[in-house]
Design an enzyme around this catalytic site. Structure first.
Site, PDB file in Angstrom:
ATOM      1  N   HIS A 199      86.843  27.291-101.287  1.00 27.40           N
ATOM      2  CA  HIS A 199      86.466  27.130-102.694  1.00 27.40           C
ATOM      3  C   HIS A 199      87.590  27.410-103.674  1.00 27.40           C
ATOM      4  O   HIS A 199      87.641  26.810-104.749  1.00 27.40           O
ATOM      5  CB  HIS A 199      85.193  27.913-102.996  1.00 27.40           C
ATOM      6  CG  HIS A 199      84.015  27.216-102.414  1.00 27.40           C
ATOM      7  ND1 HIS A 199      83.433  26.139-103.026  1.00 27.40           N
ATOM      8  CD2 HIS A 199      83.411  27.352-101.220  1.00 27.40           C
ATOM      9  CE1 HIS A 199      82.487  25.670-102.250  1.00 27.40           C
ATOM     10  NE2 HIS A 199      82.444  26.388-101.137  1.00 27.40           N
ATOM     11  N   ARG A 306      78.109  20.218-108.952  1.00 28.34           N
ATOM     12  CA  ARG A 306      77.736  21.351-108.092  1.00 28.34           C
ATOM     13  C   ARG A 306      77.023  22.375-108.977  1.00 28.34           C
ATOM     14  O   ARG A 306      77.667  23.035-109.788  1.00 28.34           O
ATOM     15  CB  ARG A 306      78.987  21.991-107.474  1.00 28.34           C
ATOM     16  CG  ARG A 306      79.663  21.154-106.395  1.00 28.34           C
ATOM     17  CD  ARG A 306      80.790  21.975-105.754  1.00 28.34           C
ATOM     18  NE  ARG A 306      81.314  21.363-104.554  1.00 28.34           N
ATOM     19  CZ  ARG A 306      82.426  20.610-104.522  1.00 28.34           C
ATOM     20  NH1 ARG A 306      83.111  20.377-105.634  1.00 28.34           N
ATOM     21  NH2 ARG A 306      82.859  20.099-103.387  1.00 28.34           N
ATOM     22  N   ARG A 342      73.498  17.591-108.046  1.00 32.05           N
ATOM     23  CA  ARG A 342      73.124  17.990-106.685  1.00 32.05           C
ATOM     24  C   ARG A 342      72.249  19.236-106.765  1.00 32.05           C
ATOM     25  O   ARG A 342      72.574  20.184-107.476  1.00 32.05           O
ATOM     26  CB  ARG A 342      74.386  18.300-105.870  1.00 32.05           C
ATOM     27  CG  ARG A 342      74.064  18.772-104.470  1.00 32.05           C
ATOM     28  CD  ARG A 342      75.289  18.945-103.628  1.00 32.05           C
ATOM     29  NE  ARG A 342      76.006  20.170-103.953  1.00 32.05           N
ATOM     30  CZ  ARG A 342      77.126  20.532-103.333  1.00 32.05           C
ATOM     31  NH1 ARG A 342      77.651  19.765-102.404  1.00 32.05           N
ATOM     32  NH2 ARG A 342      77.732  21.650-103.657  1.00 32.05           N
ATOM     33  N   GLU A 441      76.638  14.768 -94.792  1.00 34.00           N
ATOM     34  CA  GLU A 441      77.703  15.733 -94.507  1.00 34.00           C
ATOM     35  C   GLU A 441      77.465  16.457 -93.184  1.00 34.00           C
ATOM     36  O   GLU A 441      78.166  17.404 -92.852  1.00 34.00           O
ATOM     37  CB  GLU A 441      77.876  16.717 -95.671  1.00 34.00           C
ATOM     38  CG  GLU A 441      76.593  17.346 -96.173  1.00 34.00           C
ATOM     39  CD  GLU A 441      76.815  18.226 -97.404  1.00 34.00           C
ATOM     40  OE1 GLU A 441      77.960  18.572 -97.724  1.00 34.00           O
ATOM     41  OE2 GLU A 441      75.810  18.570 -98.051  1.00 34.00           O
ATOM     42  N   ASN A 464      83.920  17.336 -96.712  1.00 31.61           N
ATOM     43  CA  ASN A 464      84.332  18.722 -96.452  1.00 31.61           C
ATOM     44  C   ASN A 464      83.497  19.309 -95.322  1.00 31.61           C
ATOM     45  O   ASN A 464      84.012  19.927 -94.397  1.00 31.61           O
ATOM     46  CB  ASN A 464      84.140  19.590 -97.700  1.00 31.61           C
ATOM     47  CG  ASN A 464      84.820  19.008 -98.911  1.00 31.61           C
ATOM     48  OD1 ASN A 464      85.712  18.180 -98.758  1.00 31.61           O
ATOM     49  ND2 ASN A 464      84.409  19.396-100.088  1.00 31.61           N
ATOM     50  N   ASP A 465      82.195  19.105 -95.435  1.00 32.85           N
ATOM     51  CA  ASP A 465      81.316  19.599 -94.379  1.00 32.85           C
ATOM     52  C   ASP A 465      81.281  18.651 -93.191  1.00 32.85           C
ATOM     53  O   ASP A 465      81.169  19.101 -92.054  1.00 32.85           O
ATOM     54  CB  ASP A 465      79.900  19.822 -94.924  1.00 32.85           C
ATOM     55  CG  ASP A 465      79.799  21.147 -95.663  1.00 32.85           C
ATOM     56  OD1 ASP A 465      80.328  22.142 -95.145  1.00 32.85           O
ATOM     57  OD2 ASP A 465      79.229  21.180 -96.759  1.00 32.85           O
ATOM     58  N   ARG A 475      85.426  25.493 -92.081  1.00 29.86           N
ATOM     59  CA  ARG A 475      86.361  25.094 -93.132  1.00 29.86           C
ATOM     60  C   ARG A 475      87.003  26.269 -93.859  1.00 29.86           C
ATOM     61  O   ARG A 475      87.945  26.099 -94.622  1.00 29.86           O
ATOM     62  CB  ARG A 475      85.674  24.153 -94.133  1.00 29.86           C
ATOM     63  CG  ARG A 475      84.541  24.782 -94.894  1.00 29.86           C
ATOM     64  CD  ARG A 475      83.687  23.736 -95.580  1.00 29.86           C
ATOM     65  NE  ARG A 475      83.938  23.643 -97.014  1.00 29.86           N
ATOM     66  CZ  ARG A 475      83.145  23.021 -97.879  1.00 29.86           C
ATOM     67  NH1 ARG A 475      82.057  22.407 -97.464  1.00 29.86           N
ATOM     68  NH2 ARG A 475      83.425  22.987 -99.149  1.00 29.86           N
ATOM     69  N   CYS A 512      81.927  12.127-102.025  1.00 27.74           N
ATOM     70  CA  CYS A 512      82.250  13.168-102.999  1.00 27.74           C
ATOM     71  C   CYS A 512      83.009  14.327-102.361  1.00 27.74           C
ATOM     72  O   CYS A 512      83.328  15.302-103.029  1.00 27.74           O
ATOM     73  CB  CYS A 512      80.995  13.663-103.694  1.00 27.74           C
ATOM     74  SG  CYS A 512      79.783  14.337-102.561  1.00 27.74           S
TER      75      CYS A 512
HETATM   76  C1  PEP Z   1      81.257  18.332 -98.993  1.00 24.57           C
HETATM   77  O1  PEP Z   1      80.813  19.044 -98.097  1.00 24.57           O
HETATM   78  O2  PEP Z   1      82.093  17.424 -98.799  1.00 24.57           O
HETATM   79  C2  PEP Z   1      80.841  18.541-100.394  1.00 24.57           C
HETATM   80  C3  PEP Z   1      81.190  17.716-101.353  1.00 24.57           C
HETATM   81  O3  PEP Z   1      80.090  19.647-100.672  1.00 24.57           O
HETATM   82  P1  PEP Z   1      80.665  21.146-100.803  1.00 24.57           P
HETATM   83  O4  PEP Z   1      82.159  21.084-100.758  1.00 24.57           O
HETATM   84  O5  PEP Z   1      80.130  21.678-102.092  1.00 24.57           O
HETATM   85  O6  PEP Z   1      80.057  21.795 -99.601  1.00 24.57           O
HETATM   86 MG    MG Z   2      79.046  20.191 -98.525  1.00 27.88          MG
END
Ligand code: PEP
Ligand code: MG
Length: 588
Positions: A199, A306, A342, A441, A464-465, A475, A512
């Protein structure tokens, strides 16, 4: 604990998390990890240890009062309440008396004994059934860390007492830390921990400031006041540079700034390929105060709002009215462009005081996002009401995170229908045709994308997930960060499956996750046929520049070829080669 200043020109290398070059003074936050050594003391040292404890209690009390004052101006009454709770933990008589008693009895150093006593409390709360008490564990840890630092004489974690612009150095930055930061004064983030999608990294990109993460030991290599150079392009950090190195980077920074300025000419141009294919280019929004920067970068809308920050900043759950006000403000500011809100994605590495969670051995695979919402219809409905009420102008869309099965879609849709029914019977207006989307995801969702697409209006891929769960690479875990690839072939195949499935079923497909804003991925994503890319605001113009330089038909061939490759490294090498030879673009 006084330490001498770091040496000159020390070079450290980490993971380049957000591009750009920054030069500035360090402001070090004390680490999340405290080191407590066990030392035996003689009888005549007991009074000295007790005195150290009492003094640290006073200092900590003053610190908390100061932070509380700042939190109040920043986040209102709720921010103030968090620190009320911290003060009462700090002043708990049972803890203080027990600590003094044990220093005398065990003849050990004060920080060791205090740690031991607090750990006992922590453990007993953790086993309770009551969610509220379990939620206090995070507060106990915070207070413990602060007091122990003061016993040891270390620097403290004052998040928002920056008086001048600074480079923030931390062991890690949690989402709840970042809520309190004065973002105007931060010029870069450097952390020991973290990967490209931690983050701190996402936040740096959304703020458009350089960041290097995963430096392992930066917190011990610098002290507050040191000068550092951050090269967020290569991942290098130079501590206390010599004048010749400083001059070299001043020049590089000027060149980089010039390059960025050059991108501003793309601000109002359409995001269209040379052969006329339009791609919806929108921005990810993590905090409401980023709206203006999003607009300045020329975003056409918000592809991922978010909403977690509303839950992270306070000790109490946000009310429907508070959420409604924020969503409406965003929708109005960006009208007529879409705003994709979201629903809550808390859990995993995002823990909120207002929503205590049981301890989990595997939080990333645990109680997170839609799983929490479906088990707490009251909480979910309150957010859904706020989103629906903010949809009156017709530019709001709703996105469900962490979907792993169709069952969750059925359940979520049933609750959305109930909320719509309630609003209708109360004569409260909303957009009855609001589009509902599913985040893809989790690999199971990517595989079942065709079935999911039959139930929703759009799909948004969260890479990302998706990378984390496909490759089984946490991650946030530095130890395995090298396994978290930038263009993993397995994930690209899943992306292709999702795009094709969505299109077959007649729904649009966006992305995203951070890959959407990675210039190295742009040609492939374009060629795979994504309809929308939602990216960190600072990446908008660079991605648009690339899309405007190429033809869709070329990008299709490039994507096809990339998809036949077997390793991430091969794909990266191939794309870099195409970008430099064909488009004269060098991508970091
Ligand atoms: C993702 O997982 O790609 C995503 C956009 O959500 P976050 O990064 O908030 O988990
Ligand atoms: Mg995610």
């Amino acid at each position: 604990m006084k330490r001498s200043s770091a040496g000159h020109n020390i070079k450290l290398n980490g993971i380049a998390a957000s591009a750009g070059i920054a030069i500035g003074k360090v402001f070090k936050l004390s680490g999340d990890v405290i080191k407590v050594e066990e030392r035996s003391i003689s009888s005549d040292q007991i009074a000295h240890e007790v005195k150290k404890l009492i003094k640290a209690l006073e200092v900590t009390k003053r610190e908390l009062a100061e932070i509380q004052k700042q939190a109040k101006t920043k986040t209102g009454k709720e921010g103030e309440d968090i620190f009320d709770a911290h003060q009462s933990i700090l002043e708990d008589h049972v803890v203080i008396e027990e600590t003094i008693e044990q220093i005398k009895e065990q003849k050990k150093n004060a920080d060791f004994i205090y740690n031991q006593v607090m750990q006992g409390f922590q453990d007993s709360l953790q086993t309770l059934d009551d969610e509220y008490f379990r939620g206090r564990v995070a507060d106990i840890k915070d207070v413990k860390r602060r007091l122990i630092k003061n016993i040891q004489g270390g620097e403290t974690r004052l998040l928002n007492n920056l008086t001048q612009k600074a480079v923030i150095i931390a062991y890690d930055l949690t989402p709840s830390d970042t809520v309190l930061l004065d973002r105007q004064k931060i010029i870069a983030f450097l952390t020991d921990k973290g990967g490209k999608t931690s983050h701190a990294a996402i936040m740096a990109r959304s703020m458009g400031i350089p960041s290097v993460v995963g430096l392992e030991n930066i917190t011990n290599s610098v002290r507050t006041g040191d000068t550092v150079i951050i090269d967020g392009i290569s991942g290098a950090v130079i501590v206390n540079p010599t004048s010749s190195v400083l001059n070299k980077f001043l020049k590089l920074r000027a060149e980089y700034d010039e390059l960025t300025k050059d991108l501003s000419k793309f601000r109002n141009l359409p995001c269209r390929t040379l052969d006329g294919k339009d791609v919806e280019l929108s921005a990810n929004l993590d905090f409401l105060d980023e709206i203006n920067s999003i607009i300045n970068y020329g975003a056409r809308g918000v592809g991922l709002f978010r909403t977690e920050y509303l839950y992270l900043k306070s000790d109490k759950l946000p009310t429907e009215e508070q959420e409604f006000a924020e969503y409406l403000k965003t929708a109005e500011k960006l009208y007529p462009h879409p705003v994709i809100i979201r629903t809550l994605d808390i859990g995993g590495d995002k823990t909120a005081r207002c929503l205590p969670m049981p301890h989990e051995d595997n939080p990333m695979l645990g109680w997170r996002a839609i799983r929490i919402c479906l088990e707490n219809p009251k909480l979910f409905k309150s957010q859904l009401r706020a989103i629906l009420r903010a949809s009156i102008k017709g530019n709001v869309k709703l996105l469900l995170p962490m979907i792993s099965s169709l069952d969750e879609i059925y359940k979520a849709k049933a609750i959305i229908d109930q909320v719509k029914g309630d609003l209708t019977s109360q004569n409260i207006p909303f957009d009855d045709k609001i589009e509902i989307g599913a985040m893809i995801e989790i690999p199971s969702a990517a595989i079942m994308a065709d079935a999911i697409a039959e139930e929703v209006d759009f799909l948004s891929i969260g890479t990302n997930d998706l990378i984390q769960y496909t490759a089984a690479v946490d991650r946030t875990n530095l130890r395995v960060a090298h396994l978290y690839d930038r263009l993993p072939p397995a994930v690209l195949r899943l992306v292709k499956n999702v795009v094709d499935a969505g299109h077959r079923k007649g729904v649009w497909v966006g992305m995203c996750g951070e890959m959407a804003g990675d210039p190295l991925a742009t040609l492939i994503l374009l060629g795979l046929g994504l309809d929308e890319l939602s990216v960190s605001p600072a990446m908008l113009l660079e991605v648009k520049k690339i899309i405007r330089m190429v033809t869709f038909s070329d990008s299709r061939k490039i994507a096809e070829k990339a998809l036949q490759m077997k390793t991430s490294m091969q794909i990266e090498r191939y794309i870099r080669n195409v970008m430099t030879t064909r488009y004269k673009l060098k991508i970091n």
